[in-house]
Write an enzyme that holds these catalytic residues in place. Structure first.
Site, PDB file in Angstrom:
ATOM      1  N   TRP A 103      35.369  43.985  46.279  1.00 11.44           N
ATOM      2  CA  TRP A 103      35.924  43.310  44.924  1.00 11.44           C
ATOM      3  C   TRP A 103      37.394  42.937  45.023  1.00 11.44           C
ATOM      4  CZ3 TRP A 103      32.160  40.511  43.322  1.00 11.44           C
ATOM      5  CH2 TRP A 103      30.794  41.163  43.496  1.00 11.44           C
ATOM      6  N   ASP A 105      41.134  45.838  37.616  1.00 14.28           N
ATOM      7  CA  ASP A 105      39.583  45.511  37.418  1.00 14.28           C
ATOM      8  C   ASP A 105      38.976  46.951  37.044  1.00 14.28           C
ATOM      9  OD1 ASP A 105      36.982  44.969  37.914  1.00 14.28           O
ATOM     10  OD2 ASP A 105      37.274  44.011  39.622  1.00 14.28           O
ATOM     11  N   LYS A 127      27.859  47.103  33.485  1.00 14.75           N
ATOM     12  CA  LYS A 127      27.600  48.304  33.982  1.00 14.75           C
ATOM     13  C   LYS A 127      27.615  49.407  32.986  1.00 14.75           C
ATOM     14  CE  LYS A 127      29.622  46.200  37.920  1.00 14.75           C
ATOM     15  NZ  LYS A 127      28.647  45.873  38.865  1.00 14.75           N
TER      16      LYS A 127
END
Ligand code: PMP
Length: 361
Positions: free
Chosen positions: A103, A173, A197
């Site tokens: 990511w 992030d 999540k």
């Protein structure tokens, strides 16, 4: 009662059962409107209330002061990979990134399309088995910003201590560990996370941005891609993902009922300890893939002695009611995702299953 499995999916992930039950209860007639929340206007007082409550609860749970704005945006965390440099990486400046997994590298790739990027640290050559110590990340004082990924969902690493870039804005992030443990959020100028999540369903991305960074947004950028557009309009510039925000609000309420971030952190600590302790007792069998001091609380990654055993493990786990344990397709192995809504009982039962499986295989 519907049969529920222990869902260890990495995201979209398990949600609190009580939240799903409330959705079910309210679905056909949202608070006497005679309509579902899926059908109401985003300009209605009912949605206004959902929107402002969800923002206030985010602030309350994370302990954010008034100098942070909470935004609910579409496009997933992946859109933030581009929006951040579009807004905060002007020509002539360099953005500094820490590369700790897939990511992070996607975020880097997007920033490189916009401007100059320096990668201050990368654990790629070490198979992303660790995050850097704060001292390993040198950020020049003239950098536009420093970008980190707090939890690496695929590789199973997480920061305990973040780098300290001084006066340079730090951007994180936090897609896979937002609201899972206490953090010093004042260190960050911007935090973003896809909700799917720890906070709700897919479809909404939470962006938390400090006023001084917000003031740096350029005026000539396309309207939808400028943070100020959404900040000025309370995330109601265009039609927001109403249903997703509604569920985020209820997940935050559920967190509050649990005792807030302290209590959620305690539970998450106990969950990951149960699994790691079991792995450490049988480390020849359940082989952790990351350095112990970089271990994630949220995504625990491991290999078994062979791929055949991994396949067997996944099949037997599924039959026993534990699903979503397959490692990401790019790395293989087993991954146990323990987001907020996974009860301690789920981690305990899985640890028992793992012990039994090892003994008989
Ligand atoms: N960052 C991290 C750390 C992630 O785990 C993910 C998704 N798994 C993303 C970004 C991308 O999020 P989205 O799918 O919402 O774009």
């Amino acid at each position: 009662m519907t049969k529920r499995v222990y869902n260890f999916n990495p995201g979209p992930a398990t949600l609190p059962l009580s939240v799903l039950q409330r959705v079910q209860q309210e679905l056909l007639d949202y608070r006497g409107t005679g309509m579902s929340v899926l059908e109401i206007s985003h300009r209605s007082p009912e949605y206004e209330d959902i929107n402002t409550s969800a923002m206030a609860l985010t602030r309350e749970i994370l302990g954010l002061r008034d100098n942070f704005k909470v935004l609910f945006l579409g496009g997933g965390a992946s859109t933030q990979f581009a929006m951040i440099p579009m807004n905060f990486l002007p020509t002539g400046k360099t953005a500094v990134y820490v590369d700790t997994g897939s990511w992070s590298s996607k975020a880097i790739k997007e920033a490189q399309k916009i401007g100059k990027v320096q990668v201050a640290f990368s654990s790629k050559a070490e198979n992303y088995k660790r995050v850097p110590k704060p001292s390993e990340v040198k950020c020049p004082s003239e950098a536009a910003y420093l970008h980190v990924t707090s939890n690496n969902t695929i590789f199973g690493t997480q920061y305990d201590d973040f780098p300290n870039p001084g006066n340079v804005p730090m951007i994180a992030d936090m897609s896979s560990d937002i609201a899972s443990r206490r953090r010093d959020f004042t260190k960050f100028s911007l935090i973003y996370a896809g909700a799917q999540k720890n906070l709700g369903p897919a479809g909404v991305t939470i962006v938390i941005i400090r006023d001084d960074l917000l003031a740096r947004c350029p005026e000539n950028l396309s309207t939808m891609f400028t943070y100020t557009t959404h900040a000025k309009e309370n995330s109601l510039y265009n039609t927001p993902p109403v249903f997703a925000v509604y569920i985020v609000k209820m997940v935050l309420e559920w967190m509050k009922e649990q005792g807030g971030l302290n209590a959620v952190e305690k539970s998450n600590f106990a969950k990951k300890e149960r699994i790691y302790q079991m792995m450490d007792l049988s480390s020849e069998y359940y082989r952790g893939t990351v350095d112990p001091d970089s271990r994630s609380w949220m995504n625990i990654t491991m290999r078994l002695p062979s791929e055949e055993l991994e396949k067997k493990f996944l099949a037997e786990a599924k039959a026993a009611g534990f699903i979503g344990l397959k490692g990401h397709r790019s790395v293989g192995g087993i991954r146990v995702s323990l987001y907020n809504a996974m009860p301690l009982e789920g981690a305990e039962k899985l640890a028992e299953f793992m012990e039994k499986f090892r003994k008989s295989n």
